[in-house]
Design an enzyme around this catalytic site. Structure first.
Site, PDB file in Angstrom:
ATOM      1  N   LYS A 276      81.742  51.691  85.294  1.00  0.00           N
ATOM      2  CA  LYS A 276      80.696  51.818  86.182  1.00  0.00           C
ATOM      3  C   LYS A 276      80.841  52.125  87.882  1.00  0.00           C
ATOM      4  CE  LYS A 276      77.326  49.389  83.335  1.00  0.00           C
ATOM      5  NZ  LYS A 276      76.636  50.344  82.797  1.00  0.00           N
ATOM      6  N   ASP A 287      73.438  41.601  81.238  1.00  0.00           N
ATOM      7  CA  ASP A 287      73.709  42.526  79.890  1.00  0.00           C
ATOM      8  C   ASP A 287      73.765  41.780  78.661  1.00  0.00           C
ATOM      9  OD1 ASP A 287      73.356  45.043  79.190  1.00  0.00           O
ATOM     10  OD2 ASP A 287      75.686  45.369  79.079  1.00  0.00           O
ATOM     11  N   ARG A 350      75.577  49.276  71.751  1.00  0.00           N
ATOM     12  CA  ARG A 350      75.313  49.822  70.336  1.00  0.00           C
ATOM     13  C   ARG A 350      76.517  49.472  69.427  1.00  0.00           C
ATOM     14  NH1 ARG A 350      74.346  55.569  72.561  1.00  0.00           N
ATOM     15  NH2 ARG A 350      73.594  54.214  74.467  1.00  0.00           N
TER      16      ARG A 350
HETATM   17  N1  BES Z   1      74.378  47.911  79.868  1.00  0.00           N
HETATM   18  C1  BES Z   1      73.987  49.107  79.850  1.00  0.00           C
HETATM   19  C2  BES Z   1      72.523  49.485  80.037  1.00  0.00           C
HETATM   20  C3  BES Z   1      71.776  48.900  81.438  1.00  0.00           C
HETATM   21  C4  BES Z   1      71.586  49.758  82.211  1.00  0.00           C
HETATM   22  C5  BES Z   1      71.203  47.722  81.418  1.00  0.00           C
HETATM   23  C6  BES Z   1      70.797  49.373  83.446  1.00  0.00           C
HETATM   24  C7  BES Z   1      70.515  47.482  82.284  1.00  0.00           C
HETATM   25  C8  BES Z   1      70.235  48.205  83.605  1.00  0.00           C
HETATM   26  C9  BES Z   1      74.708  49.731  78.985  1.00  0.00           C
HETATM   27  O1  BES Z   1      75.712  49.278  78.150  1.00  0.00           O
HETATM   28  C10 BES Z   1      74.966  51.178  79.452  1.00  0.00           C
HETATM   29  O2  BES Z   1      75.951  51.236  79.970  1.00  0.00           O
HETATM   30  N2  BES Z   1      74.337  52.269  78.822  1.00  0.00           N
HETATM   31  C11 BES Z   1      74.782  53.745  79.298  1.00  0.00           C
HETATM   32  C12 BES Z   1      74.904  54.523  77.792  1.00  0.00           C
HETATM   33  C13 BES Z   1      75.437  55.710  78.186  1.00  0.00           C
HETATM   34  C14 BES Z   1      77.026  55.627  78.574  1.00  0.00           C
HETATM   35  C15 BES Z   1      75.264  56.568  76.916  1.00  0.00           C
HETATM   36  C16 BES Z   1      73.610  54.238  80.194  1.00  0.00           C
HETATM   37  O3  BES Z   1      72.443  53.844  79.669  1.00  0.00           O
HETATM   38  O4  BES Z   1      74.072  54.704  81.134  1.00  0.00           O
HETATM   39 ZN    ZN Z   2      75.650  47.291  78.305  1.00  0.00          ZN
HETATM   40 MN    MN Z   3      77.403  49.742  79.117  1.00  0.00          MN
END
Ligand code: BES
Ligand code: ZN
Ligand code: MN
Length: 495
Positions: A276, A287, A350
């Site tokens: 990230k 998370d 997931r």
């Molecule tokens: N933990 C994140 C989602 C999230 C984003 C939670 C912002 C709280 C605030 C999750 O694991 C994630 O990174 N999701 C990705 C999925 C993508 C790579 C398909 C996302 O939503 O960007």
């Molecule tokens: Zn996550």
């Molecule tokens: Mn993630």
């Protein structure tokens, strides 16, 4: 904070402030408000006429040394339009009042409900609102504000309601405290809450409230072949855990439904090799919010004793880019045997839920609810207003949404069409962990989990944008919200 029923006449109860509420455009005050107005020689009427007291939602009017009341202050909270008002609005009213008065140093409060809201459910909502409103996140500040509301007297209720009323007050306290229990966990930074530490806290809680608990360590997780969870965990030096909590009712009929609560507990999500950006990455300590929500829900259920057995399964891990981390393109074999092409290591929630959901079914769960901070896409769709609620079959989801409404938690039904299923087909494995093509990120994420729930009635709550708020609200401090817990508990109690 002590909260107790007080059946003395409200006007003679001493305290720092008496709180009650006023409806929008209410200019002929009646009932208790009429009495208060008369004792003050029509002062409320003049405040209304001047436009200072309008009754619009959550407006605050503070009156010092009110004539006719033993309390030092009178706080009038706007209740909005009477035709839109529901008992669940008392949560926000009570929370807003508590936060306003606490910041002004009040220690002893009286909350007076009006004639329309004197059933046990009203008392429960007030207590929930007070306790949730009292939550503060200054644990790691060395200089604390020494402000504390010590007691709240609930006035206006008819003592004749007896046991029902005390049960409702107890239930409100259990729910409010369980919600704050979850919020305390969500607030913890990742160096103070690793998967092992989370498991230890779950164990302590389970012992305290009398739940069954089993912690699966990395050896057991390997033995069970939870390949999707292991794939995420292998990038970290911190070993994963799966927390299994059990609530077993007395005399549960054999062959009846068993509710499974599966919560995502990624104690820190760096994104892994698909790392990230630095901006806001610190937020990824929350998370594990889905897991914390399920722990809090189990805590509440241990006290409230539904007739359905409930099993919580909480896969806990870090998502780190260590030397052994999984890489984009890797194929993992989930516990169910399905193969997963990991396109993006940041879609890790997931993956761990795949094994969590499948394991819950293995343990005998006939109905499932999962909660997860799963996607940024849900924030694009619903902002921090609604929880995204997915599920199949639709009737099962609709039942759950009724509980959300009763609990006063905003949730919005999201689509589960088969077109989204097509988007997670992989070229080389059974499924891929991100959607192909553009958009629908929250729905493809949900479909991925459904691949492991299969035909078991299942609800997925994407709380990524609602589990934490960056700005406080009048009734709620900024930070962790504990959202979804009350809906889940309500649903279990009605099952
Ligand atoms: N933990 C994140 C989602 C999230 C984003 C939670 C912002 C709280 C605030 C999750 O694991 C994630 O990174 N999701 C990705 C999925 C993508 C790579 C398909 C996302 O939503 O960007
Ligand atoms: Zn996550
Ligand atoms: Mn993630």
């Amino acid at each position: 904070m002590q909260i107790q029923l007080d059946t003395q006449p409200y006007a003679s109860i001493p305290g720092d402030a008496l709180v009650t509420y006023v409806f929008d455009k209410e200019n002929k005050f009646d009932g208790v408000l009429g009495d208060i107005d008369r004792a003050m020689n029509g002062r409320l009427g003049s405040l209304a006429a001047s436009g200072e007291l309008t009754g619009k939602a959550l407006e605050l009017v503070l009156i010092h040394f009110p004539e006719g009341l033993a309390a030092q202050r009178l706080l009038l909270v706007g209740a909005g339009k009477p035709e839109k008002f529901a008992v669940s609005d008392l949560r926000k009213i009570a929370g807003t009042a508590l936060r306003h008065l606490k910041s002004r140093g009040a220690k002893k409060l009286i909350f007076l409900t009006r004639e329309g809201e004197r059933e046990p459910a009203a008392a429960q909502a007030v207590v929930e609102g007070l306790i949730a409103g009292d939550f503060e996140s200054d644990k790691y500040r060395t200089e604390k504000k020494d402000r504390e509301v010590q007691s709240v007297a609930l006035a206006g209720f008819d003592a004749g309601l007896g046991a029902n009323l005390t049960a409702a007050i107890d239930q409100g306290r259990i729910l409010g405290e369980s919600q704050n229990f979850a919020r305390d966990l969500i607030l913890e930074p990742s160096n103070r809450l690793t998967p092992r530490m989370l498991a230890a806290k779950a164990e302590a809680m389970a012992k305290e409230v009398g739940l069954g608990i089993e912690i699966l360590d990395e050896r057991k997780i390997t033995e069970l072949k939870m390949g999707a969870l292991i794939g995420v965990a292998q990038g970290s030096v911190e070993p994963p855990r799966v927390i299994v909590l059990r609530y077993t009712p007395k005399n549960a009929p054999a062959g009846g439904p068993v509710l499974g609560l599966v919560g995502k507990a990624v104690t820190f999500d760096t994104g892994g090799i698909s790392i990230k950006p630095a901006a806001n990455m610190e937020k990824m300590k929350y998370d594990m919010g889905g897991g914390a929500t399920m722990l809090g829900a189990m805590r509440a259920l241990a006290f409230l004793k539904p007739s359905v057995p409930v099993i919580a399964v909480i896969p806990a891990t870090e998502n780190m880019p260590g030397g052994r981390a999984q890489k984009p393109g890797d194929v993992q074999v989930a516990m169910s045997g399905k193969t997963i092409e990991v396109i993006n290591t940041d879609a890790e929630g997931r993956l761990i839920l795949a094994d969590g959901v499948f394991y819950a079914r293995k343990l005998g769960c006939t109905h499932l609810i999962d909660a997860a901070t799963l996607t940024g896409a849900i924030e694009v769709a619903l902002a921090n207003v609604h929880v995204g609620a997915f599920g199949t079959p639709r009737e099962y989801l609709d039942k759950f949404l009724e509980s959300a409404k009763a609990a006063g938690e905003k949730m919005w039904p999201m689509p589960m069409d088969e077109e989204y299923e097509q988007m997670i087909k992989s070229d080389i494995a059974d499924i891929r962990n991100t959607g192909s093509g553009k958009g629908g990120g929250a729905s493809t994420g949900a479909w991925f989990i459904k691949e492991f729930a299969e035909d078991t009635p299942w609800i997925h709550l994407d709380i990524a944008s609602t589990c934490w708020v960056d700005e406080g609200r009048p009734w709620q401090a900024k930070g962790p919200t504990g959202v979804a817990l009350r809906s889940i508990v309500d649903f279990a109690l009605k099952m």
